[in-house]
Scaffold this motif. Structure first.
Motif, PDB file in Angstrom:
ATOM      1  N   HIS A 218       0.823  -1.209   0.000  1.00  0.00           N
ATOM      2  CA  HIS A 218       0.000   0.000   0.000  1.00  0.00           C
ATOM      3  C   HIS A 218       0.854   1.255   0.000  1.00  0.00           C
ATOM      4  O   HIS A 218       0.549   2.230  -0.704  1.00  0.00           O
ATOM      5  N   SER A 221       1.924   2.400  -3.434  1.00  0.00           N
ATOM      6  CA  SER A 221       0.861   3.046  -4.217  1.00  0.00           C
ATOM      7  C   SER A 221       0.624   4.470  -3.757  1.00  0.00           C
ATOM      8  O   SER A 221       0.156   5.312  -4.534  1.00  0.00           O
ATOM      9  N   TYR A 222       0.925   4.762  -2.509  1.00  0.00           N
ATOM     10  CA  TYR A 222       0.747   6.114  -1.982  1.00  0.00           C
ATOM     11  C   TYR A 222       1.960   6.992  -2.286  1.00  0.00           C
ATOM     12  O   TYR A 222       1.823   8.117  -2.785  1.00  0.00           O
ATOM     13  N   GLU A 248      -7.414  -2.615  -4.094  1.00  0.00           N
ATOM     14  CA  GLU A 248      -8.047  -1.432  -3.518  1.00  0.00           C
ATOM     15  C   GLU A 248      -7.281  -0.138  -3.799  1.00  0.00           C
ATOM     16  O   GLU A 248      -7.819   0.967  -3.636  1.00  0.00           O
ATOM     17  N   ASP A 249      -6.009  -0.260  -4.236  1.00  0.00           N
ATOM     18  CA  ASP A 249      -5.199   0.918  -4.557  1.00  0.00           C
ATOM     19  C   ASP A 249      -5.120   1.194  -6.053  1.00  0.00           C
ATOM     20  O   ASP A 249      -4.601   2.240  -6.462  1.00  0.00           O
ATOM     21  N   GLU A 252      -6.899   4.481  -7.780  1.00  0.00           N
ATOM     22  CA  GLU A 252      -6.273   5.737  -7.378  1.00  0.00           C
ATOM     23  C   GLU A 252      -4.910   5.916  -8.039  1.00  0.00           C
ATOM     24  O   GLU A 252      -4.557   7.026  -8.475  1.00  0.00           O
ATOM     25  N   ALA A 255      -5.377   6.790 -11.726  1.00  0.00           N
ATOM     26  CA  ALA A 255      -5.824   8.175 -11.859  1.00  0.00           C
ATOM     27  C   ALA A 255      -4.674   9.156 -11.646  1.00  0.00           C
ATOM     28  O   ALA A 255      -4.573  10.171 -12.347  1.00  0.00           O
ATOM     29  N   ALA A 256      -3.806   8.849 -10.679  1.00  0.00           N
ATOM     30  CA  ALA A 256      -2.678   9.738 -10.383  1.00  0.00           C
ATOM     31  C   ALA A 256      -1.730   9.832 -11.569  1.00  0.00           C
ATOM     32  O   ALA A 256      -1.300  10.930 -11.952  1.00  0.00           O
ATOM     33  N   LYS A 259      -3.381  11.761 -14.516  1.00  0.00           N
ATOM     34  CA  LYS A 259      -3.391  13.204 -14.280  1.00  0.00           C
ATOM     35  C   LYS A 259      -2.047  13.832 -14.644  1.00  0.00           C
ATOM     36  O   LYS A 259      -1.992  14.950 -15.167  1.00  0.00           O
TER      37      LYS A 259
END
Length: 412
Positions: A218, A221-222, A248-249, A252, A255-256, A259
Motif C-alpha cells: 500500500h 501506491s501512496y 483497492e489501490d 487511485e 488516476a494519479a 493526471k
C-alpha cells in the motif's frame, strides 16, 4: 569465504555417484519458499530425478516442462503469527501435530532418497519426519539470516545451503555444514543476466518496474505517484512505469498517473514479470529473498524498501547485503517519503552511468546457476549417505574435505 564466480558445475558424473531416484521438497506456502523449490525441481527433473512437493494449503502447485509436480498439502501454521491469541496458538500447535502425522505417513509411502527443506513452518513436520526415518536432509536458507524453522532443524541436516556468502546467526556447528549455493531462480529469470543491462532507448524512455511483494504494498501506491509528481516535467515525460499494487489501490494509482500524463501500466499481477524485469532500467521493490535473488541474477539496479515487520528483520538484512556492495540503494520504510524518493529518482535517472555501475554490482552478486549447484549438492548428499549406510567412510571417495568440492562453498 570464497568469491562468487558463477561457475557452472557438473551435476554428478564427475563424482561417480548414483543419482537419487526421488527427492522430496518441503516448503512453506509463500512465494519466497515455493519459488526456489520450483527452480530446484526444474533442475532435478532435467537430471531425470523424481520430485515431490510437500507444503501447506497456501502452496501453489507448479509445473516442469508441462508436467505438474505431484504436490501433497499438510496441516501447518505459525505459532508466532500476530493477533491469533492463546487459543489460536494452541490450535496452530495442534495443526503442526496433525501435519507431523501426515508427513510421517507420506514419508513412509514415498521413501525419498533426500529431503530438501526450504523453510517456513509448513516444512517443519516433513523435516522432522525425515529425521525420524533417517532420510538425509538438506536445508536451504533463502535469506541473509537463518530463519527460525531452519535454525531449529539445522541440527538434523547434513548440509545447510545458503543464498548469501555471509549468512548471519550461524553457530559453529551450522557454519561447518554451510555450503554457498545461492538462491535458485527460474531459468527465464536467470537468462536475463546473460543479456546485460538494457541500453538507453532511442526515444529516451526510462522503464521502471515496481512491485511490492506477493500482494503489493500500500505504501508504494501512496508514495511513488506523489514522488513522480515532484519530478521535473522533462523527466516525467521519459518514464514508462509498470506498477503492481493491491486491488483497492489500483484505481487511485491509475488516476494519479493519468493526471500527470505519465505512461504507466498498473495491475494487481503481471504474468510477464520476467519480460518487464529484462526491460527495466530501475526497479523499486521490497527485499524478500526471491526479490533479491532475481535482481542479482538479472543484474538490475534497485531501490529496496524492506518490509518493516518482517520476521527477524530479514528483509533489512537482505537489503543491506546488497547496499553494502553498492548493488542496490536501501530506503528504510520510515524514510520512504515522496520528497526523499523524488530526490533519489532525479539523481539516479539523470546519471545513466550510476545505474549501469549499480547493475554491474548487482550482477556480480548473482548466482544464475544456483539451481544446478543445489542439484549437485543433493546428488552428493545421496552419495555420502549411501556410503555411510554401507559403513564406508565418505572420505574414501571425497578426500579429507567431505564438505568440499562444491563451487563457491562457505568453507568451514
Amino acid at each position: 569465504m570464497t568469491e562468487n564466480k558463477n561457475q557452472n558445475p557438473d551435476l554428478g558424473p564427475d563424482l561417480g555417484l548414483q543419482k537419487p531416484k526421488l527427492v522430496v521438497l518441503a516448503a512453506g506456502g509463500t512465494g519466497g519458499h515455493i519459488f526456489p523449490a520450483a527452480a530446484l525441481a526444474e533442475s532435478l527433473c532435467a537430471q531425470n530425478i523424481g520430485v515431490r512437493l510437500i507444503t501447506d494449503k497456501r502452496g501453489q502447485a507448479f509445473s516442469v516442462n508441462g508436467s505438474t509436480i505431484e504436490t501433497h498439502r499438510i496441516a501447518a501454521g505459525s505459532p508466532n503469527y500476530r493477533g491469533i491469541g492463546v487459543f489460536g496458538k494452541l490450535w496452530t500447535v495442534c495443526k503442526l501435530g496433525i501435519g507431523s502425522i501426515q508427513s510421517f505417513l507420506l514419508m513412509l509411502k514415498l521413501k525419498p532418497d533426500v529431503v530438501v527443506g526450504f523453510g517456513g513452518y509448513a516444512a517443519a513436520p516433513t523435516i522432522f519426519a525425515a529425521w525420524v526415518l533417517r532420510a538425509p536432509i538438506i536445508i536451504h536458507e533463502q535469506n541473509a539470516i537463518l530463519g527460525r524453522t531452519n535454525r531449529l532443524f539445522s541440527r538434523f541436516a547434513k548440509f545447510i545451503a545458503t543464498s548469501f556468502q555471509n549468512t548471519e546467526s550461524l553457530d559453529l556447528n551450522q557454519f561447518r555444514k554451510a555450503v554457498f549455493t545461492g538462491n535458485p531462480v527460474r531459468s527465464d529469470i536467470a537468462r536475463i543476466g546473460d543479456d546485460g543491462y538494457p541500453p538507453a532507448s532511442t526515444d529516451g524512455k526510462i522503464r521502471i518496474l515496481i512491485t511490492g511483494g506477493s500482494q503489493g504494498a500500500h505504501i508504494f501506491s501512496y508514495v511513488i505517484p506523489k514522488a513522480i509528481e515532484l519530478l521535473p516535467q522533462s523527466l516525467r515525460d521519459k518514464l514508462v512505469i509498470s506498477q503492481q499494487c493491491r486491488e483497492e489501490d489500483k484505481a487511485e494509482a491509475i488516476a494519479a498517473y493519468a493526471k500527470m500524463k505519465v505512461q504507466a501500466e498498473v495491475a494487481t499481477f503481471f504474468t510477464d514479470v520476467g519480460k518487464r524485469l529484462s526491460e527495466s532500467h530501475l526497479v523499486i521493490m521490497r527485499a524478500g529473498a526471491s526479490t533479491v535473488a532475481e535482481l542479482t541474477a538479472a543484474g538490475r539496479p534497485s531501490i529496496l524498501v524492506p518490509y518493516a515487520h518482517a520476521l527477524d528483520n530479514h528483509q533489512m538484512i537482505n537489503a543491506r547485503a546488497l547496499a553494502d556492495k553498492n548493488a542496490a540503494w536501501l530506503m528504510p520504510q520510515d524514510a520512504f517519503q515522496p520528497e526523499a524518493l523524488a530526490a533519489r529518482l532525479e539523481s539516479y535517472l539523470t546519471l545513466p552511468d550510476t545505474l549501469i555501475q549499480t547493475a554491474r554490482a548487482a550482477k556480480s552478486l548473482g548466482v544464475r546457476d544456483a539451481a544446478q549447484r543445489l542439484t549437485r549438492l543433493v546428488i552428493k548428499t545421496h552419495g555420502i549417505n549411501r556410503d555411510l549406510l554401507k559403513n564406508k567412510d565418505p572420505q574414501d571417495d571425497y578426500g579429507d574435505n567431505v564438505l568440499g568440492g562444491l563451487p563457491n562453498e562457505q568453507a568451514a
